[in-house]
Design an enzyme around this catalytic site. Structure first.
Site, PDB file in Angstrom:
ATOM      1  N   GLY A  42       0.824  -1.206   0.000  1.00 46.73           N
ATOM      2  CA  GLY A  42       0.000   0.000   0.000  1.00 46.73           C
ATOM      3  C   GLY A  42       0.858   1.255   0.000  1.00 46.73           C
ATOM      4  N   ALA A  43       1.817   1.294   0.932  1.00 42.50           N
ATOM      5  CA  ALA A  43       2.691   2.474   1.035  1.00 42.50           C
ATOM      6  C   ALA A  43       3.507   2.645  -0.244  1.00 42.50           C
ATOM      7  CB  ALA A  43       3.617   2.317   2.244  1.00 42.50           C
ATOM      8  N   ASN A  44       4.005   1.537  -0.797  1.00 41.93           N
ATOM      9  CA  ASN A  44       4.796   1.634  -2.034  1.00 41.93           C
ATOM     10  C   ASN A  44       3.965   2.236  -3.165  1.00 41.93           C
ATOM     11  OD1 ASN A  44       6.910   0.384  -0.726  1.00 41.93           O
ATOM     12  ND2 ASN A  44       6.572  -1.629  -1.631  1.00 41.93           N
ATOM     13  N   THR A 214       0.650  -9.021 -15.501  1.00 36.85           N
ATOM     14  CA  THR A 214       2.086  -8.709 -15.608  1.00 36.85           C
ATOM     15  C   THR A 214       2.870 -10.000 -15.816  1.00 36.85           C
ATOM     16  OG1 THR A 214       2.212  -8.756 -13.190  1.00 36.85           O
ATOM     17  CG2 THR A 214       1.935  -6.604 -14.226  1.00 36.85           C
ATOM     18  N   GLY A 216       6.544  -9.989 -15.882  1.00 40.53           N
ATOM     19  CA  GLY A 216       7.959  -9.731 -15.612  1.00 40.53           C
ATOM     20  C   GLY A 216       8.676  -9.229 -16.851  1.00 40.53           C
ATOM     21  N   GLY A 219       6.874  -8.323 -20.118  1.00 37.49           N
ATOM     22  CA  GLY A 219       5.954  -7.196 -20.214  1.00 37.49           C
ATOM     23  C   GLY A 219       4.586  -7.506 -19.624  1.00 37.49           C
ATOM     24  N   THR A 242      12.015  -5.903  -6.028  1.00 36.26           N
ATOM     25  CA  THR A 242      11.031  -5.571  -4.988  1.00 36.26           C
ATOM     26  C   THR A 242      10.372  -4.223  -5.319  1.00 36.26           C
ATOM     27  OG1 THR A 242      12.570  -6.573  -3.425  1.00 36.26           O
ATOM     28  CG2 THR A 242      10.667  -5.434  -2.488  1.00 36.26           C
ATOM     29  N   ASP A 246       4.366  -2.820  -7.523  1.00 40.35           N
ATOM     30  CA  ASP A 246       3.707  -1.669  -6.896  1.00 40.35           C
ATOM     31  C   ASP A 246       3.827  -0.428  -7.769  1.00 40.35           C
ATOM     32  OD1 ASP A 246       3.086  -3.274  -4.718  1.00 40.35           O
ATOM     33  OD2 ASP A 246       5.013  -2.853  -3.754  1.00 40.35           O
ATOM     34  N   GLY A 279      15.855  -1.788  -2.883  1.00 36.51           N
ATOM     35  CA  GLY A 279      14.772  -1.274  -2.040  1.00 36.51           C
ATOM     36  C   GLY A 279      13.556  -0.957  -2.873  1.00 36.51           C
TER      37      GLY A 279
HETATM   38  O1  RIB Z   1       5.619  -5.412  -3.155  1.00 37.79           O
HETATM   39  C1  RIB Z   1       6.786  -5.270  -2.380  1.00 37.79           C
HETATM   40  C2  RIB Z   1       6.441  -5.199  -0.936  1.00 37.79           C
HETATM   41  O2  RIB Z   1       5.909  -6.431  -0.516  1.00 37.79           O
HETATM   42  C3  RIB Z   1       7.611  -4.966  -0.036  1.00 37.79           C
HETATM   43  O3  RIB Z   1       7.903  -3.593   0.147  1.00 37.79           O
HETATM   44  C4  RIB Z   1       7.229  -5.676   1.248  1.00 37.79           C
HETATM   45  O4  RIB Z   1       6.947  -4.825   2.303  1.00 37.79           O
HETATM   46  C5  RIB Z   1       6.018  -6.520   0.874  1.00 37.79           C
HETATM   47  O5  RIB Z   1       4.874  -5.981   1.383  1.00 37.79           O
END
Ligand code: RIB
Length: 296
Positions: A42-44, A214, A216, A219, A242, A246, A279
């Site tokens: 969510g935050a991402n 998706t 990867g 595409g 990672t 998102d 990150g």
């Molecule tokens: O989609 C990546 C996220 O999945 C990471 O930031 C981790 O926190 C997990 O929630």
């Protein structure tokens, strides 16, 4: 015009270990690096959408702990509206223990406060949802909160993009309320209760709502009606995947008003930029960076 996006989802502190390879069960390896960085799907997605120029509000929950304070401050710095991020007493903030090796990752999420997101929290954000262009929701929060988000969006006529990660089977009535679902092939199979080996075109045609799938490095495929269309990925050097999904979802939401083909193209480009740094949030591009990349 500034796009208004509401994200309903998780907030985690990511504990990221770099290793030469993934350890076997029972094996101890020497790693090559460790960082503590903000994450959570969510935050991402909220941060990625804000960097792309959207006005973003996040609905979620944090503990009243040190990670919670850091995550709250980081989101505020990114310009995300946190009026609906609840600080829960007696709860830790969510964490994700992530191992990165050769650009791939393995993740264990402990939801903690994220498990305390409720339908009432979603309903309390009714006003901000009513004024949103798009709502984004993922599956690191309880199912009843996901259902409440789909119902609220449906009731208010605001399109909801459901990113079914990590996937669980969902009632088809819920899926039918989503404007788009955005799984990978495995997630789509789980979502529909189907065989993961089934051809992805067949899976896409069985979904009760439009799918943006998706793939990867291959595409993305997208289908509203009729035959699915394809968007190739953009070639970059992968450091850490990672947060790629998102970033993809956030860009899709931000650029949806430009039409699905263009939104998917920009989403693939934004995701490509995101994987070039370690990150989840580090590599997420700003609008100018994305434009420059697309104009190469
Ligand atoms: O989609 C990546 C996220 O999945 C990471 O930031 C981790 O926190 C997990 O929630």
């Amino acid at each position: 015009m500034t796009r208004r996006i509401v994200v309903v989802g998780s907030i985690n502190m990511d504990l990221v270990t770099q290793a030469p390879r993934f350890p076997q069960p029972g094996e101890t390896l020497l790693g090559t690096g460790f960082v503590t960085v903000p994450g959570g799907k969510g935050a991402n997605q909220a941060v990625a959408a804000a960097r792309l120029g959207a006005a973003v509000a996040l609905v979620g929950a944090l503990g009243r702990d040190a990670f919670g304070d850091q995550l709250h401050a980081g989101l505020r710095q990114e310009g995300v509206d946190l009026a609906h991020v609840h600080r829960l007493a007696d709860e830790a903030s969510g964490t994700a223990s992530i191992t990165v090796a050769g650009g791939e990752n393995q993740i264990v999420v402990v939801p903690a406060a994220n498990a305390g997101v409720t339908p009432a929290h979603v309903e309390a954000a009714r006003e901000v949802v009513a004024h949103a262009d798009v709502v984004l929701v993922q599956m690191e929060i309880p199912l009843d909160a996901i259902e409440a988000t789909l119902r609220l969006g449906h009731r208010l006529g605001v399109p909801v993009i459901l990113n079914p990660a990590p996937a669980r089977p969902l009632p088809s009535g819920w899926l039918a309320m989503a404007r788009y679902v955005t799984p990978n092939q495995h997630e789509l199979a789980v979502l529909l209760g189907a065989d993961p080996a089934e051809d992805f075109h067949a899976l896409m045609s069985r979904a009760p709502c439009p799918v943006v799938l998706t793939r990867g490095s291959e595409g993305a495929w997208y289908r509203e009606q009729g035959e699915p269309a394809h968007q190739s990925s953009f070639e970059v050097e992968v450091v850490d995947s990672t947060g790629a999904g998102d970033t993809f979802n956030a860009a899709l939401a931000v650029f949806l008003h430009e039409g699905l083909p263009q939104a998917v193209r920009k989403a693939c480009a934004a995701a490509a930029l995101a994987v070039t740094r370690l990150g989840a949030q580090q590599g997420m591009p700003r609008g100018q960076e994305l434009d420059a990349f697309l104009g190469r």
